[in-house]
Design a protein around this motif. Structure first.
Motif: not given
Length: 85
Positions: A75-79
């Motif tokens: 999720y953090e990578l996508q954000q």
């Protein structure tokens, strides 16, 4: 008098963790764990911490916490990715 052979029992690595054990596993405090479990009901977390309530006690599956950490990382990578043009 010989009492028979002495056996040592290896500690069991339980799949089911208490709040204290989950906090240690995640390198957090018990208070932080409790806050995350309360936040599940108050506000929508992008990926809520997985928990079990057994007889009113909070428990956490080690495998579920590992999966949750991976989901948070993704999720953090996508954000952090810039929007596609």
């Amino acid at each position: 008098m010989n009492a028979g052979p002495q056996y040592r029992i290896a500690p069991v690595q339980s799949e089911l963790l208490t709040v204290e054990q989950a906090a240690e596993f995640l390198n957090m405090t018990k208070g932080q764990i409790h806050e995350m479990t309360r936040a599940r009901g108050r506000e929508r977390m992008p990926i809520p911490i997985p928990l079990l309530r057994i007889n009113g006690n909070l428990r956490f599956r080690r495998s579920s916490l590992e999966k949750w950490l991976n989901e948070i990382e993704q999720y953090e990578l996508q954000q952090s990715q810039p929007p596609a043009a």
